[in-house]
Design an enzyme around this catalytic site. Structure first.
Site, mmCIF file in Angstrom:
data_model
loop_
_atom_site.group_PDB
_atom_site.id
_atom_site.type_symbol
_atom_site.label_atom_id
_atom_site.label_comp_id
_atom_site.label_asym_id
_atom_site.label_seq_id
_atom_site.Cartn_x
_atom_site.Cartn_y
_atom_site.Cartn_z
ATOM 1 N N HIS A 30 0.666 -1.787 -0.026
ATOM 2 C CA HIS A 30 0.210 0.061 -0.223
ATOM 3 C C HIS A 30 1.063 1.143 0.079
ATOM 4 O O HIS A 30 1.467 1.273 1.246
ATOM 5 C CB HIS A 30 -0.777 -0.123 1.467
ATOM 6 C CG HIS A 30 -1.825 -0.996 1.615
ATOM 7 N ND1 HIS A 30 -1.324 -2.208 1.686
ATOM 8 C CD2 HIS A 30 -3.304 -1.357 0.879
ATOM 9 C CE1 HIS A 30 -2.698 -3.053 1.911
ATOM 10 N NE2 HIS A 30 -3.808 -2.434 1.362
ATOM 11 N N SER A 387 -23.466 -10.181 37.044
ATOM 12 C CA SER A 387 -23.416 -11.462 36.731
ATOM 13 C C SER A 387 -22.277 -11.847 36.350
ATOM 14 O O SER A 387 -22.137 -13.099 36.631
ATOM 15 C CB SER A 387 -24.257 -10.961 34.935
ATOM 16 O OG SER A 387 -25.758 -10.229 35.608
ATOM 17 N N GLU A 414 -18.376 -5.095 24.258
ATOM 18 C CA GLU A 414 -17.388 -5.985 23.964
ATOM 19 C C GLU A 414 -16.113 -5.649 23.161
ATOM 20 O O GLU A 414 -15.212 -5.905 23.908
ATOM 21 C CB GLU A 414 -18.315 -7.445 23.909
ATOM 22 C CG GLU A 414 -19.338 -7.161 24.950
ATOM 23 C CD GLU A 414 -20.817 -6.628 24.860
ATOM 24 O OE1 GLU A 414 -20.928 -6.148 23.861
ATOM 25 O OE2 GLU A 414 -21.808 -7.253 25.464
ATOM 26 N N PHE A 440 -21.864 -13.532 23.948
ATOM 27 C CA PHE A 440 -21.424 -12.040 23.978
ATOM 28 C C PHE A 440 -19.759 -12.730 23.006
ATOM 29 O O PHE A 440 -19.351 -11.127 22.784
ATOM 30 C CB PHE A 440 -21.937 -11.581 24.688
ATOM 31 C CG PHE A 440 -23.398 -10.558 24.468
ATOM 32 C CD1 PHE A 440 -24.388 -11.613 23.343
ATOM 33 C CD2 PHE A 440 -24.081 -11.058 26.152
ATOM 34 C CE1 PHE A 440 -26.086 -11.382 23.672
ATOM 35 C CE2 PHE A 440 -25.198 -11.251 26.132
ATOM 36 C CZ PHE A 440 -25.937 -10.785 25.381
ATOM 37 N N HIS A 476 -29.378 -15.772 24.591
ATOM 38 C CA HIS A 476 -28.247 -16.081 24.932
ATOM 39 C C HIS A 476 -27.887 -17.534 25.325
ATOM 40 O O HIS A 476 -26.589 -17.357 26.565
ATOM 41 C CB HIS A 476 -28.941 -15.249 26.833
ATOM 42 C CG HIS A 476 -29.107 -14.023 26.492
ATOM 43 N ND1 HIS A 476 -29.694 -13.225 25.459
ATOM 44 C CD2 HIS A 476 -28.802 -12.610 27.615
ATOM 45 C CE1 HIS A 476 -30.651 -11.765 25.803
ATOM 46 N NE2 HIS A 476 -29.516 -11.880 27.449
ATOM 47 N N ARG A 523 -23.964 -19.955 34.934
ATOM 48 C CA ARG A 523 -24.689 -19.528 35.672
ATOM 49 C C ARG A 523 -25.415 -19.948 37.035
ATOM 50 O O ARG A 523 -25.121 -18.983 38.189
ATOM 51 C CB ARG A 523 -25.890 -19.026 35.064
ATOM 52 C CG ARG A 523 -27.039 -17.972 35.863
ATOM 53 C CD ARG A 523 -28.104 -18.265 34.903
ATOM 54 N NE ARG A 523 -29.017 -16.978 35.610
ATOM 55 C CZ ARG A 523 -30.296 -17.330 35.527
ATOM 56 N NH1 ARG A 523 -30.762 -18.704 35.306
ATOM 57 N NH2 ARG A 523 -31.519 -17.168 36.419
HETATM 58 C C1 LIG Z 1 -11.590 -4.707 9.936
HETATM 59 C C2 LIG Z 1 -10.912 -4.969 8.418
HETATM 60 N N1 LIG Z 1 -11.659 -4.819 7.173
HETATM 61 C C3 LIG Z 1 -11.800 -4.796 6.369
HETATM 62 C C4 LIG Z 1 -9.558 -4.389 5.582
HETATM 63 C C5 LIG Z 1 -9.457 -4.705 4.484
HETATM 64 N N2 LIG Z 1 -9.085 -3.885 4.522
HETATM 65 C C6 LIG Z 1 -7.177 -3.015 4.608
HETATM 66 S S1 LIG Z 1 -7.641 -1.282 3.763
HETATM 67 C C7 LIG Z 1 -9.057 -0.769 3.686
HETATM 68 C C8 LIG Z 1 -9.886 0.337 3.717
HETATM 69 C C9 LIG Z 1 -9.011 1.281 3.662
HETATM 70 O O1 LIG Z 1 -9.417 2.843 3.626
HETATM 71 P P1 LIG Z 1 -8.955 4.063 4.567
HETATM 72 O O2 LIG Z 1 -8.974 3.214 5.636
HETATM 73 O O3 LIG Z 1 -9.592 5.044 3.884
HETATM 74 O O4 LIG Z 1 -7.689 3.793 4.041
HETATM 75 P P2 LIG Z 1 -6.382 4.586 3.143
HETATM 76 O O5 LIG Z 1 -6.987 4.408 1.753
HETATM 77 O O6 LIG Z 1 -6.650 6.491 3.398
HETATM 78 O O7 LIG Z 1 -5.235 4.246 2.493
HETATM 79 C C10 LIG Z 1 -9.722 -2.296 3.787
HETATM 80 C C11 LIG Z 1 -11.515 -2.309 3.370
HETATM 81 C C12 LIG Z 1 -9.483 -4.076 6.670
HETATM 82 N N3 LIG Z 1 -7.931 -4.375 6.948
HETATM 83 N N4 LIG Z 1 -9.838 -4.141 7.736
#
Ligand SMILES: Cc1ncc(C[n+]2csc(CCOP(=O)(O)OP(=O)(O)O)c2C)c(N)n1
Length: 671
Positions: A30, A387, A414, A440, A476, A523
């Site tokens: 990235h 609980s 949570e 949960f 639950h 419980r």
């Molecule tokens: C919980 C989760 N869901 C999906 C992803 C896959 N994912 C990685 S980066 C991204 C997009 C994120 O966009 P943004 O936070 O705006 O980052 P930017 O484009 O600025 O690098 C996604 C969906 C992840 N890493 N974590």
């Protein structure tokens, strides 16, 4: 002035192109976020971050969390340039087998990586947990003239981080608790994988955080170093509210693909990289170019860090002189060392003849007993303290007005509770525990998985662990939860069968410094087994043990039970024995702990020659083949539960002593 500007610019471009070159070489990763966020991260690390690259574990360092973990190269570049043990070869080996620079930052692989991030939103909430630990330690250890715990938690977060619900949960609690040491930089580039955030994220984030009780700064221009500098100063001067600095940036800044989703998660390509270097006035060759002036400027972090740490060490020396006991205590906590005799008072907590007691209540007693000596157990529940029996008596609340109490009130959050516990554990100095109903646990699986991945000592108290919950009904009543949590690598699941095993389970949880432990507790009341009639409860530390057998020697039948169902196993065993069957009953509170035992021990408990085996557990049957082989039988569940008194639900769904007896007889051909 002009020279400084040029130097800053060179440093920022060095960071940008280390990232872009590494992604290009790996042909994956990235580049966009590092190129857009480099300037603000540079200002933070160059002018504010208190850290010592030569001693990354210095306890009073500021914490920096890269919540947008996909921008990992940004962190690796900063570590390399500021003098951490992160050699250039590692940057060149980005995302390769065996490197310390995996796709997303992993806590154990490189010093300076404070936390494993990647699942968006987690880092955001981890930071809040770190601030809890910081302020709890400050509240308990700082004394007039001795400010020995005093640092910030900085987090870089992205649009995605702020879309995830967990960040909202954590932000709401951070605002309520007035965690003023939190300073979050929001890289608002308006782009994510599917394009512009305009399609799915139009809310006024600033107004939202303002409503949570945060100080909101900006939007500012994230490329304007003076503005970023001023914003961080302003954030530092606010001691009550956490701060969110909204920074407008452009993803992939300088590249032909800038401002588009294309640059989020793809290499720039030869052509794009060449054009970006040209646009930003960067030499095309060599790749991974670090100009001398950038290197020597950024490595000044080493001198600054050394100075900051030695100043702190002087303060610590003065503290040790004036408050020797506190200083020794703080040091032990930071090392995570349990005090001498920490578990002594657990012995005999539940003598034979004790009244029947739910294991959740036994857990509450064990926790309170341990907390007398292990005074740094800090935790609470997601609004289920009564609980789950998780209040530590006499230790006060951790609340907005007082950060020194041990009892956290996470609210019905949570997910953030689990993530904050990770941040607390990673910060060090406290042992976090959390609590909610087992059903949960689904709401906190992402941080539990990360705790396991990061090998953090977090204790999860999960009560109401079966259909025995009764009247609250199937929403639950956990059914698949015990088994599915066993599937998480390095998460130790313990389901004790009575009060005495529960005390041992707590002991095992605190001893386990190499990962999280989930305690599954009832419980409903359960008899306290008379340990003069059955084997001692410390067998729990081997995961499973022979609880009782009708006669020595190889049995004809083995019945294995966990938790509340051990009592069915025992009653069934005794009935079968009275009918002349040589039977053994095994209590198996923890698969993970049992599987770690030497083969000989496992063979002694479960001799492979004995094929007639029945397991009984109020949960799904899948997985029991692990101990039963192809020929065994499980008395368990195949459906969700139902709303009715717990004993009726168990009866109707067939989790009974009678069915254990019937299954055993059928295996032995005596049906
Ligand atoms: C919980 C989760 N869901 C999906 C992803 C896959 N994912 C990685 S980066 C991204 C997009 C994120 O966009 P943004 O936070 O705006 O980052 P930017 O484009 O600025 O690098 C996604 C969906 C992840 N890493 N974590």
């Amino acid at each position: 002035m002009a020279d400084q500007k040029a130097l800053d610019n060179t440093c920022i471009n060095t960071i940008r192109f280390l990232c872009a070159d590494a992604v290009q070489k790996a042909n994956s990763g990235h580049p966009g976020t590092p190129m857009g966020a480099a300037s603000m991260v540079y200002v933070l690390w160059d002018r504010f971050l208190k850290h010592n690259p030569a001693n990354p574990a210095w306890p009073d360092r500021d914490r920096f969390v890269l919540s947008a973990g996909h921008a990992s190269m940004l962190l690796y570049s900063m570590l390399h340039l500021t003098g951490y043990d992160m050699p250039m070869e590692e940057l060149k080996n980005f995302r390769q087998w065996g490197s310390r620079t995996p796709g997303h930052p992993e806590y154990h692989l490189a010093s300076g990586v404070e936390v494993t991030t990647g699942p968006l939103g987690q880092g955001f909430a981890n930071g809040v947990g770190m601030a809890v630990a910081e302020s709890w330690l400050a509240g308990n250890f700082n004394r007039a003239g001795h400010g020995i715990v005093d640092h910030y938690v900085y987090v870089l977060c992205s649009d995605g981080d702020l879309q995830e619900g967990v960040s909202s949960e954590a932000a709401s609690l951070a605002g309520t608790l007035r965690l003023g040491k939190l300073i979050y930089l929001y890289d608002k580039n308006g782009i994510q994988i599917e394009g512009s955030t305009d399609v799915n994220f139009r809310e006024n984030v600033g107004a939202r955080f303002d409503a949570y009780g945060w100080q909101v700064i900006g939007p500012i221009d994230g490329f304007d170093l003076v503005a970023v500098d001023a914003a961080i100063r302003r954030a530092q001067s606010e001691t009550q509210r956490p701060s969110l600095i909204i920074c407008n940036t452009i993803i992939g800044y300088g590249s032909p693909q800038q401002g588009t989703a294309k640059v989020h998660g793809e290499p720039l390509g030869e052509e794009g990289l060449r054009a970006a270097k040209e646009t930003l006035g960067w030499p095309q060759e060599p790749a991974f170019y670090v100009p001398k002036e950038a290197s020597s400027h950024m490595r000044q972090a080493l001198q600054r860090g050394k100075k900051a740490e030695s100043e702190w060490q002087e303060r610590m020396n003065a503290y040790s002189r004036d408050c020797p006991d506190l200083a020794a205590q703080l040091e032990a906590q930071i090392k995570g060392v349990l005090p001498e005799g920490w578990d002594k008072e657990l012995e005999g907590l539940f003598p034979a003849g004790s009244k029947p007691i739910a294991t959740r209540s036994a857990s509450g007693k064990a926790l309170n007993t341990l907390a007398k000596r292990v005074t740094w157990l800090v935790g609470g529940s997601a609004d289920l303290a009564g609980s789950t029996k998780t209040i530590i008596e006499g230790r006060g609340d951790f609340c907005a007005e007082d950060h020194s109490g041990n009892n956290m009130h996470f609210g019905v959050r949570e997910h953030a509770m689990g993530s904050m516990a990770n941040g607390m554990a990673l910060h060090g100095g406290v042992i976090p525990y959390t609590a909610t109903f087992l059903v949960f646990s689904d709401y906190m699986r992402p941080p539990m998985r990360l705790a396991a991945l990061m090998k953090q000592r977090v204790v999860y108290v999960f009560t109401h662990d079966s259909i025995g919950v009764g009247e609250d009904g199937p929403t639950h009543q956990p059914v698949e939860h015990i088994m599915s949590l066993r599937a998480v690598p390095n998460l130790t699941v313990i389901r004790p069968s009575d009060a005495t095993e529960t005390a041992e389970a707590w002991k095992a949880a605190l001893k386990n410094a190499e990962g999280p432990t989930a305690l599954m507790l009832t419980r409903q009341n359960l008899p306290v087994l008379d340990r003069s009639e059955v084997a001692p409860a410390n067998g729990l530390h081997r995961g499973g043990y022979v609880l009782w057998e009708s006669a020595k020697g190889t049995p004809a039948l083995i019945i294995i039970g966990t938790g509340s169902e051990v009592h069915f196993a025992l009653e069934a065993g005794k009935q079968l024995a009275s009918e002349g069957i040589k039977v053994r009953v095994v209590s198996l509170p923890s698969w993970e702990m049992f599987d770690k035992q030497p083969k000989k021990y496992r063979e002694d408990v479960l001799p492979s020659a004995v094929k007639a085996r029945v397991a009984v557990e109020a949960g799904v049957k899948v997985g029991w083949e692990h101990y039963l082989g192809a020929e065994g039988a499980v008395v368990g569940l195949e459906s969700f539960g139902a709303s009715a008194p717990g004993n009726i639900v168990s009866e109707k769904l067939g989790v009974t002593k009678e069915n254990v007896v019937a299954a055993a007889k059928s295996l032995l051909g005596k049906a």
